[in-house]
Design a protein around this motif. Structure first.
Motif, PDB file in Angstrom:
ATOM      1  N   MET A   1       0.807  -1.199   0.000  1.00 49.95           N
ATOM      2  CA  MET A   1       0.000   0.000   0.000  1.00 49.95           C
ATOM      3  C   MET A   1       0.849   1.262   0.000  1.00 49.95           C
ATOM      4  O   MET A   1       0.442   2.277  -0.499  1.00 49.95           O
ATOM      5  CB  MET A   1      -0.916   0.015   1.210  1.00 49.95           C
ATOM      6  N   LEU A   2       2.032   1.189   0.599  1.00 52.44           N
ATOM      7  CA  LEU A   2       2.855   2.384   0.715  1.00 52.44           C
ATOM      8  C   LEU A   2       3.552   2.753  -0.577  1.00 52.44           C
ATOM      9  O   LEU A   2       3.931   3.898  -0.770  1.00 52.44           O
ATOM     10  CB  LEU A   2       3.894   2.197   1.823  1.00 52.44           C
ATOM     11  N   ASP A   3       3.745   1.792  -1.445  1.00 50.66           N
ATOM     12  CA  ASP A   3       4.477   2.090  -2.669  1.00 50.66           C
ATOM     13  C   ASP A   3       3.629   1.915  -3.926  1.00 50.66           C
ATOM     14  O   ASP A   3       4.144   1.610  -4.986  1.00 50.66           O
ATOM     15  CB  ASP A   3       5.736   1.242  -2.743  1.00 50.66           C
ATOM     16  N   CYS A   4       2.347   2.117  -3.789  1.00 55.02           N
ATOM     17  CA  CYS A   4       1.480   1.970  -4.955  1.00 55.02           C
ATOM     18  C   CYS A   4       1.743   3.100  -5.952  1.00 55.02           C
ATOM     19  O   CYS A   4       2.203   4.175  -5.586  1.00 55.02           O
ATOM     20  CB  CYS A   4       0.013   1.949  -4.547  1.00 55.02           C
ATOM     21  N   GLU A   5       1.446   2.829  -7.194  1.00 54.81           N
ATOM     22  CA  GLU A   5       1.690   3.796  -8.263  1.00 54.81           C
ATOM     23  C   GLU A   5       0.752   5.002  -8.183  1.00 54.81           C
ATOM     24  O   GLU A   5       1.159   6.126  -8.325  1.00 54.81           O
ATOM     25  CB  GLU A   5       1.494   3.117  -9.625  1.00 54.81           C
ATOM     26  N   ARG A   6      -0.533   4.717  -7.963  1.00 55.74           N
ATOM     27  CA  ARG A   6      -1.529   5.782  -7.996  1.00 55.74           C
ATOM     28  C   ARG A   6      -1.957   6.156  -6.591  1.00 55.74           C
ATOM     29  O   ARG A   6      -2.332   5.315  -5.799  1.00 55.74           O
ATOM     30  CB  ARG A   6      -2.748   5.322  -8.780  1.00 55.74           C
ATOM     31  N   LYS A   7      -1.889   7.430  -6.292  1.00 50.32           N
ATOM     32  CA  LYS A   7      -2.339   7.935  -5.000  1.00 50.32           C
ATOM     33  C   LYS A   7      -3.499   8.891  -5.246  1.00 50.32           C
ATOM     34  O   LYS A   7      -3.414   9.767  -6.090  1.00 50.32           O
ATOM     35  CB  LYS A   7      -1.226   8.692  -4.287  1.00 50.32           C
ATOM     36  N   TYR A   8      -4.576   8.698  -4.513  1.00 53.98           N
ATOM     37  CA  TYR A   8      -5.699   9.613  -4.603  1.00 53.98           C
ATOM     38  C   TYR A   8      -5.420  10.837  -3.739  1.00 53.98           C
ATOM     39  O   TYR A   8      -4.735  10.753  -2.736  1.00 53.98           O
ATOM     40  CB  TYR A   8      -6.990   8.922  -4.148  1.00 53.98           C
ATOM     41  N   LYS A   9      -5.962  11.954  -4.148  1.00 50.94           N
ATOM     42  CA  LYS A   9      -5.732  13.196  -3.432  1.00 50.94           C
ATOM     43  C   LYS A   9      -6.369  13.137  -2.044  1.00 50.94           C
ATOM     44  O   LYS A   9      -7.504  12.734  -1.885  1.00 50.94           O
ATOM     45  CB  LYS A   9      -6.303  14.366  -4.218  1.00 50.94           C
ATOM     46  N   ARG A  10      -5.614  13.571  -1.077  1.00 48.22           N
ATOM     47  CA  ARG A  10      -6.064  13.571   0.308  1.00 48.22           C
ATOM     48  C   ARG A  10      -6.941  14.781   0.594  1.00 48.22           C
ATOM     49  O   ARG A  10      -6.609  15.897   0.225  1.00 48.22           O
ATOM     50  CB  ARG A  10      -4.852  13.606   1.221  1.00 48.22           C
ATOM     51  N   SER A  11      -8.040  14.532   1.271  1.00 49.70           N
ATOM     52  CA  SER A  11      -8.881  15.622   1.745  1.00 49.70           C
ATOM     53  C   SER A  11      -8.413  15.982   3.144  1.00 49.70           C
ATOM     54  O   SER A  11      -8.083  15.115   3.940  1.00 49.70           O
ATOM     55  CB  SER A  11     -10.343  15.183   1.788  1.00 49.70           C
ATOM     56  N   LYS A  12      -8.367  17.245   3.463  1.00 47.05           N
ATOM     57  CA  LYS A  12      -7.944  17.668   4.795  1.00 47.05           C
ATOM     58  C   LYS A  12      -9.139  17.909   5.709  1.00 47.05           C
ATOM     59  O   LYS A  12      -8.983  18.302   6.845  1.00 47.05           O
ATOM     60  CB  LYS A  12      -7.095  18.923   4.690  1.00 47.05           C
ATOM     61  N   ARG A  13     -10.316  17.682   5.214  1.00 43.97           N
ATOM     62  CA  ARG A  13     -11.521  17.972   5.987  1.00 43.97           C
ATOM     63  C   ARG A  13     -12.170  16.681   6.461  1.00 43.97           C
ATOM     64  O   ARG A  13     -12.537  15.831   5.666  1.00 43.97           O
ATOM     65  CB  ARG A  13     -12.503  18.756   5.118  1.00 43.97           C
ATOM     66  N   PHE A  14     -12.310  16.550   7.775  1.00 41.39           N
ATOM     67  CA  PHE A  14     -13.009  15.391   8.319  1.00 41.39           C
ATOM     68  C   PHE A  14     -14.500  15.504   8.051  1.00 41.39           C
ATOM     69  O   PHE A  14     -15.038  16.603   7.927  1.00 41.39           O
ATOM     70  CB  PHE A  14     -12.782  15.306   9.837  1.00 41.39           C
ATOM     71  N   LYS A  15     -15.154  14.358   7.969  1.00 40.33           N
ATOM     72  CA  LYS A  15     -16.595  14.305   7.702  1.00 40.33           C
ATOM     73  C   LYS A  15     -17.250  13.352   8.690  1.00 40.33           C
ATOM     74  O   LYS A  15     -16.615  12.412   9.163  1.00 40.33           O
ATOM     75  CB  LYS A  15     -16.867  13.742   6.321  1.00 40.33           C
ATOM     76  N   PRO A  16     -18.552  13.554   8.935  1.00 35.11           N
ATOM     77  CA  PRO A  16     -19.275  12.567   9.735  1.00 35.11           C
ATOM     78  C   PRO A  16     -19.320  11.225   8.997  1.00 35.11           C
ATOM     79  O   PRO A  16     -19.411  11.185   7.776  1.00 35.11           O
ATOM     80  CB  PRO A  16     -20.685  13.146   9.862  1.00 35.11           C
ATOM     81  N   ASP A  17     -19.216  10.169   9.743  1.00 41.61           N
ATOM     82  CA  ASP A  17     -19.345   8.825   9.189  1.00 41.61           C
ATOM     83  C   ASP A  17     -20.801   8.641   8.759  1.00 41.61           C
ATOM     84  O   ASP A  17     -21.715   8.868   9.543  1.00 41.61           O
ATOM     85  CB  ASP A  17     -18.974   7.799  10.261  1.00 41.61           C
ATOM     86  N   GLN A  18     -21.026   8.244   7.526  1.00 40.96           N
ATOM     87  CA  GLN A  18     -22.389   8.117   7.015  1.00 40.96           C
ATOM     88  C   GLN A  18     -23.195   7.046   7.748  1.00 40.96           C
ATOM     89  O   GLN A  18     -24.412   7.103   7.769  1.00 40.96           O
ATOM     90  CB  GLN A  18     -22.359   7.836   5.515  1.00 40.96           C
ATOM     91  N   LEU A  19     -22.501   6.073   8.348  1.00 44.92           N
ATOM     92  CA  LEU A  19     -23.201   5.047   9.122  1.00 44.92           C
ATOM     93  C   LEU A  19     -23.486   5.501  10.553  1.00 44.92           C
ATOM     94  O   LEU A  19     -24.312   4.901  11.236  1.00 44.92           O
ATOM     95  CB  LEU A  19     -22.393   3.742   9.146  1.00 44.92           C
ATOM     96  N   LEU A  20     -22.802   6.544  11.003  1.00 45.50           N
ATOM     97  CA  LEU A  20     -22.956   7.039  12.369  1.00 45.50           C
ATOM     98  C   LEU A  20     -23.051   8.569  12.410  1.00 45.50           C
ATOM     99  O   LEU A  20     -22.366   9.214  13.201  1.00 45.50           O
ATOM    100  CB  LEU A  20     -21.753   6.600  13.217  1.00 45.50           C
ATOM    101  N   PRO A  21     -23.885   9.181  11.590  1.00 44.55           N
ATOM    102  CA  PRO A  21     -23.875  10.646  11.500  1.00 44.55           C
ATOM    103  C   PRO A  21     -24.234  11.344  12.808  1.00 44.55           C
ATOM    104  O   PRO A  21     -23.671  12.391  13.127  1.00 44.55           O
ATOM    105  CB  PRO A  21     -24.905  10.943  10.407  1.00 44.55           C
ATOM    106  N   LYS A  22     -25.129  10.770  13.570  1.00 44.50           N
ATOM    107  CA  LYS A  22     -25.556  11.395  14.826  1.00 44.50           C
ATOM    108  C   LYS A  22     -24.405  11.486  15.838  1.00 44.50           C
ATOM    109  O   LYS A  22     -24.320  12.426  16.612  1.00 44.50           O
ATOM    110  CB  LYS A  22     -26.714  10.591  15.427  1.00 44.50           C
ATOM    111  N   PHE A  23     -23.524  10.515  15.813  1.00 39.93           N
ATOM    112  CA  PHE A  23     -22.452  10.435  16.798  1.00 39.93           C
ATOM    113  C   PHE A  23     -21.113  10.979  16.309  1.00 39.93           C
ATOM    114  O   PHE A  23     -20.191  11.134  17.106  1.00 39.93           O
ATOM    115  CB  PHE A  23     -22.257   8.978  17.235  1.00 39.93           C
ATOM    116  N   THR A  24     -21.012  11.244  15.027  1.00 42.22           N
ATOM    117  CA  THR A  24     -19.713  11.658  14.488  1.00 42.22           C
ATOM    118  C   THR A  24     -19.749  12.998  13.774  1.00 42.22           C
ATOM    119  O   THR A  24     -18.873  13.308  12.980  1.00 42.22           O
ATOM    120  CB  THR A  24     -19.142  10.576  13.542  1.00 42.22           C
ATOM    121  N   SER A  25     -20.727  13.808  14.062  1.00 41.05           N
ATOM    122  CA  SER A  25     -20.780  15.152  13.514  1.00 41.05           C
ATOM    123  C   SER A  25     -20.082  16.080  14.519  1.00 41.05           C
ATOM    124  O   SER A  25     -20.706  16.654  15.398  1.00 41.05           O
ATOM    125  CB  SER A  25     -22.228  15.578  13.288  1.00 41.05           C
ATOM    126  N   LEU A  26     -18.772  16.183  14.407  1.00 42.38           N
ATOM    127  CA  LEU A  26     -17.960  16.798  15.455  1.00 42.38           C
ATOM    128  C   LEU A  26     -17.219  18.062  15.046  1.00 42.38           C
ATOM    129  O   LEU A  26     -16.346  18.520  15.772  1.00 42.38           O
ATOM    130  CB  LEU A  26     -16.937  15.765  15.966  1.00 42.38           C
TER     131      LEU A  26
END
Length: 89
Positions: A1-26
């Motif tokens: 995983m560390l040396d894979c060819e393609r890297k997706y762009k990292r988002s710097k913004r955390f988001k609520p977990d879609q399975l736990l939105p009530k508990f992870t909207s922080l």
């Protein structure tokens, strides 16, 4: 995983977990605080898969860390661990 060819762009913004939105909207709890949102599963290590990249920025993958720890010794430990993995391969 560390040396894979393609890297997706990292988002710097955390988001609520879609399975736990009530508990992870922080967003408001961390705004203007001296606490960082540290990843339990590092984003850098999940850049090879778009789904895992998205899931790695959920608040359910976050742990509170003092900024000095998150940006200091913890970051250095993560970088050192990645170097070791590359050497072993």
């Amino acid at each position: 995983m560390l040396d894979c060819e393609r890297k997706y762009k990292r988002s710097k913004r955390f988001k609520p977990d879609q399975l736990l939105p009530k508990f992870t909207s922080l967003d408001k709890e961390y705004k203007n605080s001296e606490i960082d949102r540290g990843h339990q599963m590092a984003v850098y290590d999940r850049g090879y898969d778009s789904i895992e990249m998205i899931e790695s920025i959920y608040y359910s993958n976050m742990t509170s860390q003092l900024s000095a720890l998150s940006r200091g010794s913890w970051e250095r430990l993560e970088e050192y661990t990645r170097k070791l993995v590359k050497i072993i391969r």
